[in-house]
Write an enzyme that holds these catalytic residues in place. Structure first.
Site, PDB file in Angstrom:
ATOM      1  CG  ASN A   1      -0.102   0.133   2.457  1.00 31.64           C
ATOM      2  OD1 ASN A   1       1.045  -0.223   2.606  1.00 31.64           O
ATOM      3  ND2 ASN A   1      -1.135   0.211   3.466  1.00 31.64           N
ATOM      4  CB  CYS A   2       4.336   1.911  -0.046  1.00 30.95           C
ATOM      5  SG  CYS A   2       5.627   3.011  -0.579  1.00 30.95           S
ATOM      6  CG  ASP A   3       1.062   6.748  -2.605  1.00 33.50           C
ATOM      7  OD1 ASP A   3       0.078   5.715  -3.008  1.00 33.50           O
ATOM      8  OD2 ASP A   3       0.855   7.871  -2.213  1.00 33.50           O
TER       9      ASP A   3
ATOM     10  CG  MET B   1       6.526  -0.425  -2.015  1.00 33.78           C
ATOM     11  SD  MET B   1       7.991  -1.247  -2.752  1.00 33.78           S
ATOM     12  CE  MET B   1       7.109  -2.824  -3.399  1.00 33.78           C
ATOM     13  CE  LYS B   2      -1.032   1.458  -3.735  1.00 37.51           C
ATOM     14  NZ  LYS B   2      -2.283   2.358  -3.111  1.00 37.51           N
TER      15      LYS B   2
END
Length: 118
Positions: A9-11, A13-14
């Protein structure tokens, strides 16, 4: 094959996962929130990039720590204990292939890392 470590859920990471998918880079994702983080795996991260870069002192998790705790993190042993206790404090993503690793995400950084690995 590349392996990427972080939390889903890390931006950042996305962005990294999207970049890898868009560029058709085969990878395996290890979410240490759901799959766990062993002391041995964390040590392998430290061996690759060092404990200081791995410890995210700019994020919300770090800022939520009390001042005494922040001041006590002054060596690999204390940092490793904190990272094992609270994986959200680990900078992400960590992209690994063999004995090479890239911490954080930028388009240019990923392009160069992938190019260098070929």
């Amino acid at each position: 094959m590349y392996k990427i470590y972080g939390i889903k859920n890390c931006d950042t990471m996305k962005k990294a996962l999207n970049w890898l998918n868009d560029n058709k880079v085969e990878f395996e994702f290890h979410n240490y929130k759901t799959e766990g983080l062993s002391p041995e795996l964390l040590q392998s991260f430290i061996d690759l990039v060092g404990w200081q870069p791995l410890l995210n002192t700019k994020g919300t998790t770090w800022r939520k720590l009390d001042e005494a705790t922040r001041q006590s993190i002054d060596n690999e042993v204390s940092a490793k204990a904190l990272m094992l206790e609270n994986t959200s404090i680990i900078k992400r993503p960590l992209l690994v292939k063999g004995k090479k690793a890239l911490l954080g995400f930028s388009t240019d950084g990923y392009q160069q890392f992938i190019k260098d690995m070929k």
